[in-house]
Write a protein that holds these residues in place. Structure first.
Motif, PDB file in Angstrom:
ATOM      1  N   LEU A 268      89.054  32.155  31.972  1.00  0.00           N
ATOM      2  CA  LEU A 268      90.293  31.687  32.602  1.00  0.00           C
ATOM      3  C   LEU A 268      91.209  31.072  31.547  1.00  0.00           C
ATOM      4  CD1 LEU A 268      91.989  30.970  35.155  1.00  0.00           C
ATOM      5  CD2 LEU A 268      90.673  28.857  35.290  1.00  0.00           C
ATOM      6  N   GLY A 269      90.607  30.263  30.677  1.00  0.00           N
ATOM      7  CA  GLY A 269      91.379  29.658  29.594  1.00  0.00           C
ATOM      8  C   GLY A 269      91.924  30.706  28.629  1.00  0.00           C
ATOM      9  N   VAL A 270      91.082  31.699  28.315  1.00  0.00           N
ATOM     10  CA  VAL A 270      91.509  32.750  27.382  1.00  0.00           C
ATOM     11  C   VAL A 270      92.669  33.548  27.972  1.00  0.00           C
ATOM     12  CG1 VAL A 270      90.785  34.907  26.293  1.00  0.00           C
ATOM     13  CG2 VAL A 270      89.253  32.920  26.262  1.00  0.00           C
ATOM     14  N   PHE A 271      92.509  33.977  29.228  1.00  0.00           N
ATOM     15  CA  PHE A 271      93.606  34.728  29.864  1.00  0.00           C
ATOM     16  C   PHE A 271      94.828  33.851  30.069  1.00  0.00           C
ATOM     17  CE2 PHE A 271      92.412  38.991  30.524  1.00  0.00           C
ATOM     18  CZ  PHE A 271      91.033  39.021  30.660  1.00  0.00           C
ATOM     19  N   GLY A 272      94.592  32.548  30.219  1.00  0.00           N
ATOM     20  CA  GLY A 272      95.723  31.629  30.328  1.00  0.00           C
ATOM     21  C   GLY A 272      96.569  31.644  29.063  1.00  0.00           C
ATOM     22  N   ALA A 273      95.906  31.650  27.898  1.00  0.00           N
ATOM     23  CA  ALA A 273      96.627  31.699  26.629  1.00  0.00           C
ATOM     24  C   ALA A 273      97.364  33.034  26.483  1.00  0.00           C
ATOM     25  CB  ALA A 273      95.652  31.499  25.461  1.00  0.00           C
ATOM     26  N   ILE A 274      96.665  34.122  26.840  1.00  0.00           N
ATOM     27  CA  ILE A 274      97.305  35.453  26.767  1.00  0.00           C
ATOM     28  C   ILE A 274      98.511  35.493  27.709  1.00  0.00           C
ATOM     29  CG2 ILE A 274      96.992  37.916  27.264  1.00  0.00           C
ATOM     30  CD1 ILE A 274      94.035  37.581  26.516  1.00  0.00           C
ATOM     31  N   GLY A 275      98.293  34.964  28.925  1.00  0.00           N
ATOM     32  CA  GLY A 275      99.362  34.982  29.916  1.00  0.00           C
ATOM     33  C   GLY A 275     100.563  34.160  29.481  1.00  0.00           C
ATOM     34  N   TYR A 276     100.305  33.054  28.795  1.00  0.00           N
ATOM     35  CA  TYR A 276     101.405  32.206  28.330  1.00  0.00           C
ATOM     36  C   TYR A 276     102.258  32.961  27.324  1.00  0.00           C
ATOM     37  CZ  TYR A 276     103.969  28.073  26.892  1.00  0.00           C
ATOM     38  OH  TYR A 276     104.976  27.168  26.637  1.00  0.00           O
ATOM     39  N   TYR A 277     101.572  33.648  26.394  1.00  0.00           N
ATOM     40  CA  TYR A 277     102.319  34.417  25.400  1.00  0.00           C
ATOM     41  C   TYR A 277     103.078  35.558  26.068  1.00  0.00           C
ATOM     42  CZ  TYR A 277     103.726  36.997  21.350  1.00  0.00           C
ATOM     43  OH  TYR A 277     104.504  37.644  20.418  1.00  0.00           O
ATOM     44  N   MET A 278     102.423  36.239  27.011  1.00  0.00           N
ATOM     45  CA  MET A 278     103.082  37.358  27.707  1.00  0.00           C
ATOM     46  C   MET A 278     104.350  36.874  28.407  1.00  0.00           C
ATOM     47  SD  MET A 278      99.865  39.432  29.393  1.00  0.00           S
ATOM     48  CE  MET A 278     100.882  40.436  30.418  1.00  0.00           C
ATOM     49  N   ARG A 279     104.234  35.712  29.017  1.00  0.00           N
ATOM     50  CA  ARG A 279     105.391  35.165  29.736  1.00  0.00           C
ATOM     51  C   ARG A 279     106.521  34.824  28.774  1.00  0.00           C
ATOM     52  NH1 ARG A 279     105.812  31.844  34.714  1.00  0.00           N
ATOM     53  NH2 ARG A 279     107.432  30.299  34.403  1.00  0.00           N
ATOM     54  N   ALA A 280     106.130  34.249  27.613  1.00  0.00           N
ATOM     55  CA  ALA A 280     107.148  33.849  26.638  1.00  0.00           C
ATOM     56  C   ALA A 280     107.854  35.053  26.017  1.00  0.00           C
ATOM     57  CB  ALA A 280     106.511  33.001  25.532  1.00  0.00           C
ATOM     58  N   ARG A 281     107.131  36.179  25.936  1.00  0.00           N
ATOM     59  CA  ARG A 281     107.678  37.340  25.235  1.00  0.00           C
ATOM     60  C   ARG A 281     107.918  38.524  26.164  1.00  0.00           C
ATOM     61  NH1 ARG A 281     110.725  35.537  22.010  1.00  0.00           N
ATOM     62  NH2 ARG A 281     110.168  35.166  19.834  1.00  0.00           N
ATOM     63  N   ASP A 282     108.141  38.251  27.461  1.00  0.00           N
ATOM     64  CA  ASP A 282     108.583  39.286  28.411  1.00  0.00           C
ATOM     65  C   ASP A 282     107.619  40.450  28.583  1.00  0.00           C
ATOM     66  OD1 ASP A 282     111.944  38.836  27.212  1.00  0.00           O
ATOM     67  OD2 ASP A 282     110.934  37.909  28.917  1.00  0.00           O
ATOM     68  N   TYR A 283     106.325  40.200  28.482  1.00  0.00           N
ATOM     69  CA  TYR A 283     105.356  41.220  28.887  1.00  0.00           C
ATOM     70  C   TYR A 283     105.034  40.918  30.357  1.00  0.00           C
ATOM     71  CZ  TYR A 283     104.459  42.466  23.992  1.00  0.00           C
ATOM     72  OH  TYR A 283     104.581  42.884  22.701  1.00  0.00           O
ATOM     73  N   PRO A 284     105.420  41.784  31.284  1.00  0.00           N
ATOM     74  CA  PRO A 284     105.238  41.438  32.699  1.00  0.00           C
ATOM     75  C   PRO A 284     103.764  41.429  33.100  1.00  0.00           C
ATOM     76  CG  PRO A 284     105.998  43.707  32.469  1.00  0.00           C
ATOM     77  CD  PRO A 284     105.971  43.129  31.090  1.00  0.00           C
ATOM     78  N   ALA A 285     103.410  40.476  33.955  1.00  0.00           N
ATOM     79  CA  ALA A 285     102.013  40.336  34.397  1.00  0.00           C
ATOM     80  C   ALA A 285     101.638  41.242  35.575  1.00  0.00           C
ATOM     81  CB  ALA A 285     101.716  38.876  34.723  1.00  0.00           C
TER      82      ALA A 285
END
Lengths: 145, 505
Positions: free
Chosen positions: B415-432
């Motif tokens: 959960l923590g790992v995907f949280g970090a990935i998700g944070y970067y995706m959000r910051a750089r416009d990679y849609p979830a």
């Protein structure tokens, strides 16, 4: 002079490396016997090839601006707290870990210490009552339970 | 049929059953709001008590909790951008955007009204066309599913955000995650590298919470740090007005129709229905540029699809004994515990249970609206709580949800790992959302393709010679190429207008 070291290129390189790691298992799967024509490797192989192509496109034509993403130090700290909480909960139990996690987070967010104690204690009790007792989810108690 | 339905209403309107309906809706809403539980979790919680209940009371309670859970799921998706279930991922797009624009109340009301209208419509269709629909649904085999799923994946193309490259990378990431685990056809381990945790596959809820809830909360924390003041979401309006209602009505119709048709297909589920409904909406609705900015139509369509699909998924469960989703699988288990075996002879052998269920679905939908509508001002008061107090608790909910799956510490770490990935995706416009779509549909798509090829002895042309599959594939191509062609044509005609001399020259 063009700046080649752009963030999108680094991300694309990471994606290519990760896909290369994924591909090593695709090759291993391809050697396994299967009765269907595609086998366990076919679909992953197709995805990997497409991913290589998209990452290569991003590598050659990066899209974002030259500035790098800014992640505040505080954000790393809060993320670290979350990871610490997830590691601590199975060991020390939900109540203890949650109180410590909430207290630490509230303090980082600028809440006064006495309010942080009150909110973290009462909040943990309420959350445990709803999820652990009412909904009967198996939340760990820890070494004290 | 009318007489039987009236008998069903007579059963469902007994005082104890009305109480059970109300209780079920409230409990279902609370449980559904919990990420990781959702409708299937709500029904699962009932199974231990099923042994002591008669079949009619049990089915009424199950259907009430079922509908309640869908609404609870949507409420949290709208207010907090946390999808509790794959089917509510799409609702977060416009739902949470609407909440951020001060439209949390209208968004919640839209979800309630859309669910009611589409859910009621689905019950009517269920009642009238159960046998015909189940005959159509049974014709769907792997080849037809393949076509449907490819069409569903083109819905991901409408969710790619500003960058199509990044959107496709997100989708492929989700498809890659879907391949991790045991190959469903051969039983070989894939991409597990000897890890027992990976052998089970990557849990959807870990990815969803990591990519949605964690980045959302961390981002809000960052805003608090930067602005140095508590952040509250504005609250402009509480209810839908007449103009809103007229605006969302066509979306409810389209979403509900899509949802029911997809929902009757065993295994298809509400997730595909919601993605397809949103994709159709973006293609067909006026001013498509408004979707994603908090347009209530973007809430109405997937919510209508969700509820209509939930009604549709009861068709194969009741008529064929084949559950259409995890939640209906739980309901099937509950019915069997109660001594009722769903299947082709259920209507003849247990007409009271069947018609009692149909009647309770009407009433359950109505109860959902009556119970939850007045609670909307209460729900949105939650947003009045200063973010620095509310959000730490919001962060605990995904942790509890993830832990409740398997009590696995590795799930929590991921959960923590995907949280970090998700944070970067959000910051750089990679849609979830495309990641979720790929993760949820990937396994089904692969299985359908491989089973189709097994059936056809390796003849790949079977996907083109099968009428239903070909239809879906052509629709998929049209939905991808059509807007591109239209855009090219329109931009060319506007360029022509620029270069043609004006009459004054």
């Amino acid at each position: 002079m063009q700046n080649w070291l752009q963030e999108d290129r680094i991300v694309a390189a990471v994606v290519i490396l990760a896909t290369a790691g994924y591909w090593t298992d695709v090759e291993h799967l391809d050697t396994l016997r299967s009765d269907d024509i595609v086998g366990p490797a076919g679909f992953p192989a197709a995805i990997a090839i497409l991913m290589f192509a998209m990452a290569a496109k991003l590598l050659i034509w990066p899209e974002t601006r030259d500035d790098w993403v800014k992640i505040a130090e505080n954000t790393w700290l809060k993320w670290g707290l979350l990871v610490g909480y997830t590691l601590a909960m199975p060991v020390f139990g939900f109540p203890a870990s949650t109180v410590v996690f909430l207290f630490s987070l509230l303090m980082l967010l600028g809440v006064a210490w006495y309010r942080a104690i009150l909110v973290s204690g009462a909040g943990t009790a309420a959350v445990y009552a709803v999820f652990g007792l009412l909904l009967n989810l198996r939340l760990p108690i820890g070494p004290w339970g | 049929m009318i007489e039987s339905l009236l008998d069903g209403f007579a059963v469902a309107l007994e005082p104890n059953h009305i109480l059970v309906l109300a209780l079920g809706v409230v409990l279902g809403t609370l449980v559904g709001a919990m990420p990781g539980l959702g409708p299937s979790g709500a029904i699962a919680l009932l199974l231990p008590v099923a042994y002591g209940m008669d079949a009619t009371t049990l089915i009424i309670l199950m259907s009430a909790m079922y509908y309640g859970a869908f609404y609870g799921d949507s409420s949290v998706a709208i207010m907090l951008n946390i999808p509790g279930d794959a089917a509510s991922v799409i609702t977060t797009i416009d739902g949470h955007a609407a909440a951020q624009n001060g439209q949390a109340g209208p968004a919640l009301a839209t979800a309630a009204v859309s669910s009611f209208i589409a859910g009621t419509g689905a019950v009517v269709l269920l009642m009238l066309f159960t046998e015909a629909v189940s005959e159509w649904a049974i014709r769907f085999g792997p080849i037809e599913y393949f076509g449907l799923l490819v069409f569903g994946l083109t819905a991901a193309a409408s969710l790619t955000g500003r960058s199509q490259t990044k959107g496709v990378i997100s989708l492929l990431f989700g498809l890659m995650l879907a391949t991790v685990g045991i190959d469903p056809i051969t039983g070989y381990d894939r991409f597990t590298w000897g890890s027992l945790w990976l052998a089970d596959g990557i849990p959807f809820i870990v990815v969803a919470m990591g990519l949605f809830a964690v980045p959302q909360v961390l981002d809000t924390f960052r805003e608090i740090s930067v602005r140095g003041a508590p952040r509250r979401l504005p609250l402009d309006r509480v209810w839908l007005n007449g103009r809103d209602f007229r605006r969302i009505l066509p979306s409810i119709g389209r979403g509900g129709s899509t949802g029911f048709l997809v929902g009757v297909l065993p295994g298809a589920g509400a997730t595909i229905a919601t993605f397809l409904a949103y994709a159709v909406e973006k293609r067909v609705g006026r001013n498509p540029e408004l979707y994603g900015t908090g347009d209530l139509r973007g809430v109405a369509a997937p919510e209508a699809a969700n509820n209509a699909a939930s009604g549709g998924s009861l068709v194969p469960m009741l008529t064929l004994g084949v559950p259409g989703s995890a939640a209906t699988a739980m309901m099937l288990a509950g019915l069997m515990i109660g001594g009722v075996t769903p299947g082709p002879s259920m209507i003849q052998n247990h007409p009271d249970v069947f018609w009692g269920l149909v009647a309770s679905m009407y009433l359950g939908n109505l109860m959902l609206l009556l119970v939850n509508f007045p609670l909307i001002p209460f729900w949105i008061r939650i947003l009045d709580i200063p973010a620095r107090y509310l959000l730490p608790f919001v962060l605990i909910i995904p942790v509890i949800g993830v832990y409740s799956i398997k009590q696995s510490p590795v799930d929590l770490l991921m959960l923590g790992v995907f949280g970090a990935i998700g944070y970067y995706m959000r910051a750089r416009d990679y849609p979830a959302p495309p990641v979720i779509l790929g993760l949820v549909l990937g396994t089904m798509l692969e299985q359908s393709m491989r089973r189709g090829l097994i059936i056809s002895n390796g003849d790949i042309l079977v996907f083109l010679t099968n009428g239903i599959c070909l239809t879906f594939l052509l629709l998929a191509v049209a939905s991808l190429i059509g807007p591109l062609l239209l855009r090219t044509l329109f931009s060319r005609s506007s360029r022509d207008e620029e270069i043609l001399p004006t009459t004054s020259e």
